[in-house]
Design a protein around this motif. Structure first.
Motif, PDB file in Angstrom:
ATOM      1  N   LYS A  57      69.651  42.809  39.205  1.00 44.91           N
ATOM      2  CA  LYS A  57      69.035  43.875  40.002  1.00 44.91           C
ATOM      3  C   LYS A  57      68.865  45.176  39.231  1.00 44.91           C
ATOM      4  O   LYS A  57      68.123  46.057  39.655  1.00 44.91           O
ATOM      5  CB  LYS A  57      69.921  44.194  41.224  1.00 44.91           C
ATOM      6  CG  LYS A  57      69.755  43.264  42.392  1.00 44.91           C
ATOM      7  CD  LYS A  57      70.663  43.690  43.540  1.00 44.91           C
ATOM      8  CE  LYS A  57      70.365  45.057  44.114  1.00 44.91           C
ATOM      9  NZ  LYS A  57      69.321  45.113  45.140  1.00 44.91           N
ATOM     10  N   ARG A  59      71.446  47.152  38.937  1.00 48.58           N
ATOM     11  CA  ARG A  59      72.152  47.999  39.916  1.00 48.58           C
ATOM     12  C   ARG A  59      73.373  48.656  39.278  1.00 48.58           C
ATOM     13  O   ARG A  59      74.131  48.005  38.574  1.00 48.58           O
ATOM     14  CB  ARG A  59      72.588  47.117  41.078  1.00 48.58           C
ATOM     15  CG  ARG A  59      73.412  47.797  42.164  1.00 48.58           C
ATOM     16  CD  ARG A  59      73.566  46.818  43.301  1.00 48.58           C
ATOM     17  NE  ARG A  59      74.491  47.208  44.319  1.00 48.58           N
ATOM     18  CZ  ARG A  59      74.184  47.258  45.621  1.00 48.58           C
ATOM     19  NH1 ARG A  59      72.957  46.977  46.004  1.00 48.58           N
ATOM     20  NH2 ARG A  59      75.076  47.561  46.516  1.00 48.58           N
ATOM     21  N   SER A 144      70.761  43.414  48.804  1.00 42.30           N
ATOM     22  CA  SER A 144      69.364  43.048  49.022  1.00 42.30           C
ATOM     23  C   SER A 144      68.774  42.507  47.714  1.00 42.30           C
ATOM     24  O   SER A 144      69.133  42.971  46.634  1.00 42.30           O
ATOM     25  CB  SER A 144      68.591  44.269  49.512  1.00 42.30           C
ATOM     26  OG  SER A 144      68.890  45.398  48.696  1.00 42.30           O
ATOM     27  N   ASN A 146      66.227  42.792  45.818  1.00 37.71           N
ATOM     28  CA  ASN A 146      65.145  43.532  45.174  1.00 37.71           C
ATOM     29  C   ASN A 146      65.658  44.109  43.861  1.00 37.71           C
ATOM     30  O   ASN A 146      66.874  44.195  43.659  1.00 37.71           O
ATOM     31  CB  ASN A 146      64.699  44.688  46.083  1.00 37.71           C
ATOM     32  CG  ASN A 146      65.869  45.544  46.526  1.00 37.71           C
ATOM     33  OD1 ASN A 146      66.771  45.063  47.213  1.00 37.71           O
ATOM     34  ND2 ASN A 146      65.890  46.783  46.096  1.00 37.71           N
ATOM     35  N   SER A 152      63.548  47.047  49.891  1.00 39.99           N
ATOM     36  CA  SER A 152      64.210  45.758  50.112  1.00 39.99           C
ATOM     37  C   SER A 152      63.172  44.686  50.461  1.00 39.99           C
ATOM     38  O   SER A 152      62.153  44.984  51.075  1.00 39.99           O
ATOM     39  CB  SER A 152      65.218  45.881  51.257  1.00 39.99           C
ATOM     40  OG  SER A 152      66.283  46.692  50.854  1.00 39.99           O
ATOM     41  N   GLU A 181      67.812  46.793  56.544  1.00 37.57           N
ATOM     42  CA  GLU A 181      69.149  46.287  56.280  1.00 37.57           C
ATOM     43  C   GLU A 181      70.111  46.546  57.452  1.00 37.57           C
ATOM     44  O   GLU A 181      69.827  47.348  58.332  1.00 37.57           O
ATOM     45  CB  GLU A 181      69.739  46.930  55.014  1.00 37.57           C
ATOM     46  CG  GLU A 181      68.897  46.787  53.772  1.00 37.57           C
ATOM     47  CD  GLU A 181      67.911  47.927  53.626  1.00 37.57           C
ATOM     48  OE1 GLU A 181      67.556  48.571  54.635  1.00 37.57           O
ATOM     49  OE2 GLU A 181      67.486  48.186  52.492  1.00 37.57           O
ATOM     50  N   HIS A 233      66.091  55.155  46.818  1.00 37.93           N
ATOM     51  CA  HIS A 233      66.039  53.846  47.438  1.00 37.93           C
ATOM     52  C   HIS A 233      64.675  53.552  47.982  1.00 37.93           C
ATOM     53  O   HIS A 233      63.935  54.459  48.312  1.00 37.93           O
ATOM     54  CB  HIS A 233      66.995  53.826  48.629  1.00 37.93           C
ATOM     55  CG  HIS A 233      68.253  53.111  48.352  1.00 37.93           C
ATOM     56  ND1 HIS A 233      69.283  53.701  47.701  1.00 37.93           N
ATOM     57  CD2 HIS A 233      68.645  51.844  48.630  1.00 37.93           C
ATOM     58  CE1 HIS A 233      70.277  52.841  47.612  1.00 37.93           C
ATOM     59  NE2 HIS A 233      69.920  51.706  48.155  1.00 37.93           N
TER      60      HIS A 233
END
Ligand code: TXA
Ligand code: MG
Length: 348
Positions: A57, A59, A144, A146, A152, A181, A233
């Motif tokens: 991701k 992330r 999620s 993405n 998302s 979400e 986001h």
């Protein structure tokens, strides 16, 4: 990496879910549908598997994951303490889009919770997700599905766009009906704090446990309680500006800014509603009717992604009620806009 695309149609459902469950058990990562958005799952007990999620991701690793289980009894594997208030909420809203915080036990690796002492848990309300978790035989940590920072994914095609070649497999399910979400609620604080508005409205939670505090303002503070909230986001590629006020005033201000910006050479996209779409010209998407905020929630991330396919420089966006699911919808829109909100005057 070769990503397996697993169909659930034409009698392939059982075999595909079995295959995906085995990948999870062996330390791989699999995207799967839930009622809210597609998730990217890994065995929550396997540190190496969790690292793969963060990598795929892109992330930040201090942003903790939600652990998904398939029945209420399995909460015992994650925490030693289920407070009465959580029992009440689990009774009313699980399976469903409500994520609750618990004190984490020592079996879960720290990487799942980004080093926090609490762990976020939910039971999804989607048969494919539930069968997959059961088949894997482990709790499934899943953010999620993405790329970090993108909206998302609410359709399998969104997951393919973002993660094809980066993960082990994708279970191709239906579109996600909720489309936003889960709600994240911190019941370890008294009174409980709404860390992220989502698929179960604040009003519905308050009907069960009484007043809760909105944690939304602290999203802009240095140490937000839901670490994910501090990152940009849900954002389309083009910058977003949100207009609030009465419908007439919003439409007038959006048209005015569109003209001004077009005169400066910018290409403008507009996020409108069925009620207002005819008022505009050019690149306009309707997110649905203002009378059905649930269906707007279901469409919002898809519409964000539609703008990415258009050649535009800026998105001008209408706003909505903050009642019921509207609170989650407006939270996502305002975050996509990086808090760039223009007051057009009047009330919605
Ligand atoms: O609907 C959903 O919740 C989807 C599906 C796949 O279940 N999952 C999802 O996960 O949205 P993710 O990782 O994109 O968002 C999880 C949010 C983040 O804002 C994160 O910071 C917060 O939950 N969170 C997770 N664990 C937490 C914890 N222990 N304390 C506070 N916030 C936490
Ligand atoms: Mg996410």
């Amino acid at each position: 990496m070769n990503t397996l695309v697993l169909s659930l149609k034409n009698g392939k459902r059982e075999k595909s879910i079995k295959c995906a469950g085995e990948i999870l058990r062996k330390g791989g990562i699999v995207a799967f549908p839930t009622e809210t958005v597609y998730g990217l799952g890994a065995n929550a007990l396997d540190e190496e598997a969790i690292k793969k999620i963060y990598k795929a991701k892109g992330r930040p690793s201090d942003n903790p994951l939600i652990v998904h289980i398939s029945n209420k009894e399995d909460i015992e594997f994650i925490t030693d303490d289920v407070p009465e208030i959580c029992k009440k909420l689990m009774e009313n809203f699980w399976p469903g889009p409500l994520t609750l915080l618990f004190k984490k036990n020592n079996t879960l690796p720290n990487i799942v919770t980004g080093g926090l002492s609490s762990v976020a848990v939910r039971i999804p309300e989607n048969d494919v997700a539930l069968e997959l978790i059961r088949e894997s035989g482990v709790p499934v940590a899943a953010p999620s599905a993405n790329l970090s920072g993108k909206p998302s994914p609410t359709k399998a095609e969104h997951v393919i766009e973002d993660l094809m070649g980066r993960i082990d497999a994708i279970l191709i399910g239906d579109d996600c009906p909720v489309g936003i979400e889960s709600t994240v609620l911190d019941t370890l604080s008294d009174p409980p704090i709404l860390l992220r508005p989502g698929g179960i409205s604040k009003e519905r939670i308050e009907d069960v446990i009484g007043l809760i505090i909105s944690g939304q303002n602290e999203e802009k503070s240095d140490i937000p309680k839901a670490p994910g909230m501090k990152y940009t986001h849900y954002a389309p590629k083009a910058p977003v500006i949100v207009f609030r006020g009465s419908i007439l005033n919003m439409v007038a201000e959006i048209k005015k800014m569109k003209n001004e910006k077009e005169n400066e050479g910018f290409r403008i996209g507009i996020l409108a509603t069925d009620e207002t779409v005819e008022s505009y010209t050019g690149c306009v998407f309707s997110v649905g009717s203002r009378d059905r905020i649930e269906s707007i929630a279901g469409e919002i991330f898809h519409i964000f992604r539609c703008f990415d396919k258009e050649n535009i420089d800026m998105i001008l966006c209408e706003s909505f009620t903050t009642e019921g699911m509207g609170l989650a919808v407006m939270n996502r829109i305002i975050k996509a806009a990086g808090y760039h909100v223009i007051d057009a005057g009047g009330e919605i």
